[in-house]
Design a protein around this motif. Sequence first.
Motif, PDB file in Angstrom:
ATOM      1  N   ASN A  92       0.811  -1.238  -0.123  1.00  0.00           N
ATOM      2  CA  ASN A  92      -0.057  -0.006   0.072  1.00  0.00           C
ATOM      3  C   ASN A  92       1.005   1.382  -0.101  1.00  0.00           C
ATOM      4  O   ASN A  92       1.753   1.510   0.904  1.00  0.00           O
ATOM      5  N   PRO A  93       0.819   2.071  -1.043  1.00  0.00           N
ATOM      6  CA  PRO A  93       1.680   3.383  -1.169  1.00  0.00           C
ATOM      7  C   PRO A  93       1.432   4.222   0.147  1.00  0.00           C
ATOM      8  O   PRO A  93       2.195   5.106   0.176  1.00  0.00           O
ATOM      9  N   THR A  94       0.435   4.280   0.841  1.00  0.00           N
ATOM     10  CA  THR A  94      -0.047   5.496   1.741  1.00  0.00           C
ATOM     11  C   THR A  94       0.152   4.911   3.231  1.00  0.00           C
ATOM     12  O   THR A  94       0.117   6.010   3.963  1.00  0.00           O
ATOM     13  N   ARG A  95       0.320   3.663   3.542  1.00  0.00           N
ATOM     14  CA  ARG A  95       0.586   3.257   4.691  1.00  0.00           C
ATOM     15  C   ARG A  95       1.768   2.064   5.025  1.00  0.00           C
ATOM     16  O   ARG A  95       1.924   1.516   3.955  1.00  0.00           O
ATOM     17  N   TYR A  96       2.086   1.994   6.247  1.00  0.00           N
ATOM     18  CA  TYR A  96       3.083   0.842   6.548  1.00  0.00           C
ATOM     19  C   TYR A  96       2.288  -0.333   6.972  1.00  0.00           C
ATOM     20  O   TYR A  96       1.396  -0.334   7.671  1.00  0.00           O
ATOM     21  N   GLU A  97       2.759  -1.520   6.395  1.00  0.00           N
ATOM     22  CA  GLU A  97       2.063  -2.714   6.831  1.00  0.00           C
ATOM     23  C   GLU A  97       3.014  -3.653   7.072  1.00  0.00           C
ATOM     24  O   GLU A  97       3.593  -4.646   6.296  1.00  0.00           O
ATOM     25  N   GLY A  98       3.575  -3.550   8.262  1.00  0.00           N
ATOM     26  CA  GLY A  98       4.616  -4.604   8.797  1.00  0.00           C
ATOM     27  C   GLY A  98       4.475  -4.858  10.300  1.00  0.00           C
ATOM     28  O   GLY A  98       3.420  -4.372  11.004  1.00  0.00           O
ATOM     29  N   VAL A  99       5.689  -5.632  10.808  1.00  0.00           N
ATOM     30  CA  VAL A  99       5.582  -5.921  12.302  1.00  0.00           C
ATOM     31  C   VAL A  99       5.653  -4.879  13.354  1.00  0.00           C
ATOM     32  O   VAL A  99       5.008  -4.729  14.519  1.00  0.00           O
ATOM     33  N   GLN A 100       6.033  -3.739  12.674  1.00  0.00           N
ATOM     34  CA  GLN A 100       6.149  -2.484  13.695  1.00  0.00           C
ATOM     35  C   GLN A 100       4.998  -1.744  13.700  1.00  0.00           C
ATOM     36  O   GLN A 100       5.140  -0.583  14.703  1.00  0.00           O
ATOM     37  N   ASN A 101       3.893  -2.084  13.240  1.00  0.00           N
ATOM     38  CA  ASN A 101       2.601  -1.444  13.708  1.00  0.00           C
ATOM     39  C   ASN A 101       1.588  -2.605  14.076  1.00  0.00           C
ATOM     40  O   ASN A 101       0.595  -2.534  13.680  1.00  0.00           O
ATOM     41  N   SER A 102       2.378  -3.853  14.145  1.00  0.00           N
ATOM     42  CA  SER A 102       1.400  -4.844  14.426  1.00  0.00           C
ATOM     43  C   SER A 102       0.575  -4.924  15.607  1.00  0.00           C
ATOM     44  O   SER A 102      -0.563  -5.783  15.857  1.00  0.00           O
ATOM     45  N   GLY A 103       0.990  -4.240  16.685  1.00  0.00           N
ATOM     46  CA  GLY A 103       0.339  -4.326  18.013  1.00  0.00           C
ATOM     47  C   GLY A 103       0.889  -5.596  18.851  1.00  0.00           C
ATOM     48  O   GLY A 103       0.466  -5.712  19.989  1.00  0.00           O
ATOM     49  N   SER A 104       1.715  -6.537  18.286  1.00  0.00           N
ATOM     50  CA  SER A 104       2.331  -7.352  18.835  1.00  0.00           C
ATOM     51  C   SER A 104       3.441  -6.868  19.879  1.00  0.00           C
ATOM     52  O   SER A 104       4.336  -6.282  19.397  1.00  0.00           O
ATOM     53  N   ALA A 105       3.458  -7.312  21.230  1.00  0.00           N
ATOM     54  CA  ALA A 105       4.498  -6.891  22.158  1.00  0.00           C
ATOM     55  C   ALA A 105       5.760  -7.254  21.707  1.00  0.00           C
ATOM     56  O   ALA A 105       6.935  -7.031  22.506  1.00  0.00           O
ATOM     57  N   GLN A 106       5.892  -8.361  20.772  1.00  0.00           N
ATOM     58  CA  GLN A 106       7.263  -8.913  20.704  1.00  0.00           C
ATOM     59  C   GLN A 106       8.350  -7.936  19.815  1.00  0.00           C
ATOM     60  O   GLN A 106       9.461  -8.186  19.450  1.00  0.00           O
ATOM     61  N   TYR A 107       7.461  -6.984  19.120  1.00  0.00           N
ATOM     62  CA  TYR A 107       8.132  -6.107  18.232  1.00  0.00           C
ATOM     63  C   TYR A 107       8.116  -4.617  18.939  1.00  0.00           C
ATOM     64  O   TYR A 107       7.199  -4.187  19.491  1.00  0.00           O
ATOM     65  N   TRP A 108       9.074  -3.788  18.257  1.00  0.00           N
ATOM     66  CA  TRP A 108       9.087  -2.472  18.701  1.00  0.00           C
ATOM     67  C   TRP A 108       7.990  -1.840  17.701  1.00  0.00           C
ATOM     68  O   TRP A 108       8.158  -1.738  16.501  1.00  0.00           O
ATOM     69  N   ASN A 109       7.034  -1.175  18.374  1.00  0.00           N
ATOM     70  CA  ASN A 109       5.932  -0.516  17.714  1.00  0.00           C
ATOM     71  C   ASN A 109       6.057   0.955  18.071  1.00  0.00           C
ATOM     72  O   ASN A 109       5.454   1.616  19.146  1.00  0.00           O
ATOM     73  N   PRO A 110       7.017   1.795  17.112  1.00  0.00           N
ATOM     74  CA  PRO A 110       7.553   3.113  17.622  1.00  0.00           C
ATOM     75  C   PRO A 110       6.377   4.083  17.685  1.00  0.00           C
ATOM     76  O   PRO A 110       6.713   5.292  18.393  1.00  0.00           O
ATOM     77  N   GLU A 111       5.094   3.853  16.936  1.00  0.00           N
ATOM     78  CA  GLU A 111       4.290   4.993  16.867  1.00  0.00           C
ATOM     79  C   GLU A 111       3.334   4.784  18.052  1.00  0.00           C
ATOM     80  O   GLU A 111       2.297   5.440  17.977  1.00  0.00           O
ATOM     81  N   SER A 112       3.349   3.590  18.833  1.00  0.00           N
ATOM     82  CA  SER A 112       2.205   3.298  19.637  1.00  0.00           C
ATOM     83  C   SER A 112       2.797   3.276  21.224  1.00  0.00           C
ATOM     84  O   SER A 112       3.987   3.322  21.518  1.00  0.00           O
ATOM     85  N   SER A 113       1.861   3.599  22.072  1.00  0.00           N
ATOM     86  CA  SER A 113       2.342   3.480  23.587  1.00  0.00           C
ATOM     87  C   SER A 113       2.621   2.038  24.000  1.00  0.00           C
ATOM     88  O   SER A 113       2.724   1.894  25.389  1.00  0.00           O
TER      89      SER A 113
END
Length: 581
Positions: free
Chosen positions: A194-215
């Motif tokens: 998708n050219p307008t958004r990121y689709e990978g593990v770093q906005n997955s909501g999984s606690a095993q990855y760094w979600n930089p834009e999430s609290s």
Amino acid sequence: MSQMSRRRFVSGASAAGAGAALWPLLTPGSARARDRALAATAARAVRIGGTTLEQVATPSGDGAYKRLTAGPGRPLMVRAELARAASGRDDRRTGLASFVQFTDLHLTDTESPVRFEYLARLNDSAHRPQETLTVRGASSLVERVNAVRQGPYTGMPFSLVMATGDNTDNHERIELDWYLTVMSGGRITPNSGNPTRYEGVQNSGSAQYWNPESSLHDAYKAKGLPEIPGFLSGAIRPFDAPGLSLPWYTTVGNHDDSIEGSLPDLGLLNDLYTGSRKLEGCDDATAMQLADAVLHDPAQAVLLLSKLLAAGDAIRTVTPDERRHPFTPAEFAKAHLNPAYTGAGPAGHGFTADSVGSGHLYYTFDLADGVLGISLDTTNRAGFADGSLGTAQLNWLEGVLKAHSGRWYDTGGGVARGGSDSRLIVVFSHHTSKTMGNLLPDPYRPFEARHSGDELVTLLQRFPNVVAWVNGHTHTNRIVPHGHTVPERAFWEINTASHVDYPHHARIIEIADNQDGTLSLFTTLIESAAPYRTDFADTSDPGLAALYRELACNDPYATPATRIGTAADHNTELLITKPAR
């Protein structure tokens, strides 16, 4: 400019040079010793600006997350294992060659369905918190080379940049496009699907990855990594890469050749690459089984991955993208011949129409007047990360060495007269002498024997004109002397750390004639042009490039201390006996 005398730039440096040679004898960690060595180093150099002779990224702080600052430079270490370091050589020295090595850029499509991020805790290269920024980090390294422009000890302008493999991370066409554009210059959108958004593990909501834009308090934030609003949208934002202002060449690596650099690409996973199912996790037992298979049983790893993608629980639907299709060796060469990627040249960047037709990704090129470069393909399409050479390539290499060997060479049973075109020779490959033990038959050439790194060392030592073997793969700075009872048959192996894992080094290499029967090879590390200090609110292009370096330093699964190497692997002067012509 074929030769440049140091006397045109610096006078009265010989006494200071003698001081630099004392650095190995001074107490490590002593500020006074360091300052003396740095002063002597600066006096010997034409200029040090932009190199790690001037300053180097240095972690600081007591917390789990280390901030980077501009620390003091690293001095020159003189290494005389292969030849004597005579006094006064600075005043006699004449430059012969000056060039730059990039290695292991690993430009990464982080949204690809064929990735193993869920294995990061078992294999640190499976996922890195900084990997969404690989393209910007590489472009910042290009900016540094364009600014430095010349060798610090000879003053010679760089003749070229050689990228010694793993230019892509998962040998996808889109990653190859990014690499070629970073090197040649142009508009890049470091995003797939998708050219307008990121689709990978770093906005997955999984606690095993760094979600930089999430609290979300994930495993990476528990190690100190910050929350950075706007990080991912900044990472996928289009930008203009300046491209190198000097010619560049490419050597192929295992990540340019196989699935995640480890699994043979037999075309079985092509539909998964370009499809919509991305696996973002699995249970611990399966993860351990898959991690072991990647290292020891590629066929089993492919089967496990296919099964998980078909029926796994943590499946994410992503936007399909045909640009993720893997490329073949012939397509790799053909892409380099595309006029859109010529940049500062040369056309093909080492590859030719013959490379496309044969799939042979090895070649020779003029590194400088009187200096020949040889680029090898040490990958093995049978899979596994380590490499080897096929018999046809080994025989080709021997023929090239004979043609340029000068007065004599060792036949293996005696001495023979060399070719009339006598030149110094620098060999380039992705793999090192100790990572070329993968002797499995190439599935595309099943009846051809494979040859190890030890065999390659033995071959190179038959030819006195070989002065260096430059490589990557290990993501570690390490310089090894390959001595011989005949001094002219010794050479240096120069292994440089990657630009995806900290310390993010590239290397300037200069060859100089000391006019006393010896040559000096200067190996100076450089970092990207990114600022050392980061600002979590700054997602500009320079700000993201700075974060790329700092996040790599803080990857909780990596071991940066072992990759940095020792002082003997950093900024060095490597002495070697000059071959008779």
